[in-house]
Enzyme design. Sequence first.
Site, PDB file in Angstrom:
ATOM      1  N   LYS A   1      51.185 -14.341  27.816  1.00  0.00           N
ATOM      2  CA  LYS A   1      51.785 -15.632  27.479  1.00  0.00           C
ATOM      3  C   LYS A   1      50.859 -16.425  26.552  1.00  0.00           C
ATOM      4  O   LYS A   1      49.649 -16.480  26.781  1.00  0.00           O
ATOM      5  CB  LYS A   1      52.078 -16.424  28.759  1.00  0.00           C
ATOM      6  CG  LYS A   1      50.866 -16.757  29.617  1.00  0.00           C
ATOM      7  CD  LYS A   1      51.340 -17.308  30.964  1.00  0.00           C
ATOM      8  CE  LYS A   1      50.235 -17.898  31.810  1.00  0.00           C
ATOM      9  NZ  LYS A   1      49.473 -18.984  31.238  1.00  0.00           N
TER      10      LYS A   1
ATOM     11  N   ASP B   1      47.054 -15.580  35.499  1.00  0.00           N
ATOM     12  CA  ASP B   1      45.850 -15.680  34.653  1.00  0.00           C
ATOM     13  C   ASP B   1      44.526 -15.456  35.383  1.00  0.00           C
ATOM     14  O   ASP B   1      43.541 -16.170  35.111  1.00  0.00           O
ATOM     15  CB  ASP B   1      45.826 -17.046  33.951  1.00  0.00           C
ATOM     16  CG  ASP B   1      47.043 -17.277  33.080  1.00  0.00           C
ATOM     17  OD1 ASP B   1      47.884 -16.382  32.960  1.00  0.00           O
ATOM     18  OD2 ASP B   1      47.159 -18.388  32.516  1.00  0.00           O
TER      19      ASP B   1
ATOM     20  N   CYS C   1      47.909 -23.894  34.518  1.00  0.00           N
ATOM     21  CA  CYS C   1      48.908 -22.824  34.371  1.00  0.00           C
ATOM     22  C   CYS C   1      49.744 -22.583  35.621  1.00  0.00           C
ATOM     23  O   CYS C   1      50.915 -22.200  35.514  1.00  0.00           O
ATOM     24  CB  CYS C   1      48.226 -21.550  33.899  1.00  0.00           C
ATOM     25  SG  CYS C   1      47.632 -21.720  32.201  1.00  0.00           S
TER      26      CYS C   1
END
Length: 229
Positions: free
Chosen positions: A134, A29, A167
């Site tokens: 995701k 990310d 994450c």
Amino acid sequence: MNTASSISVPAEPYEFDFVPAETALVIIDMQRDFLEPGGFGEMLGNDVSQLRRTIEPNKKLLAAWRKAGLQVIHTREGHRPDLGDLPPAKKVRGRGKSCIGDVGPMGRILVRGEAGHDIIPELYPLPSEPIIDKPGKGAFFATDLHAILQNLGIKQLIVTGVTTEVCVNTTVREANDRGYDCLVPEDCCGSYFPEFQEMGLKMIKAQGGIFGWVSHSSKVLAALGTTLL
Ligand code: TIU
């Protein structure tokens, strides 16, 4: 254990031995929405400049990993433009003025295809590198990541990116339960909160490496340098 085909990185709680051809660099990310002003990170009330120190070490590690011809995987957190994969609970969490799907300076917040959702230019994926889109915090939830790793024969992961306690940690825990060894280079992952950075890493390496290993990118680079570069 150090076999002929594995290389060893000094790490905590003990050295991380990995087989390069069976190890993927998974960059979590590193999106404009988390690292630049006007995106999801700032919408949640965070100082996004806190994360930018991770860019340079990730750039170096990514360059070395590519040069060695090893597998790279990128992930992005975000949702379909119709928001059909956005749980109502996630949408309203935080009671902020704006929420996921609303229009911000970098387009609709955390929505696929928008400028803010994309990976920062410094770490932009090559066409050959899979990008996992995701909807959740963990990279395995509701994605084909596990299938892709299995098909590539990947057994170990170097996990970097943001944020350490959200994450990155969620992905490392998911990976651990699926049988992958995970090494997290501490300088390549970041948190908006210094105390969560410290504790997020401690949680991974405590209890004999309950979820994985923690090291520094310089040690990974040194190990690659003496063998593959
Ligand atoms: N808020 C926060 O720290 N993180 C996230 O919402 N997503 C990721 O960590 N990628």
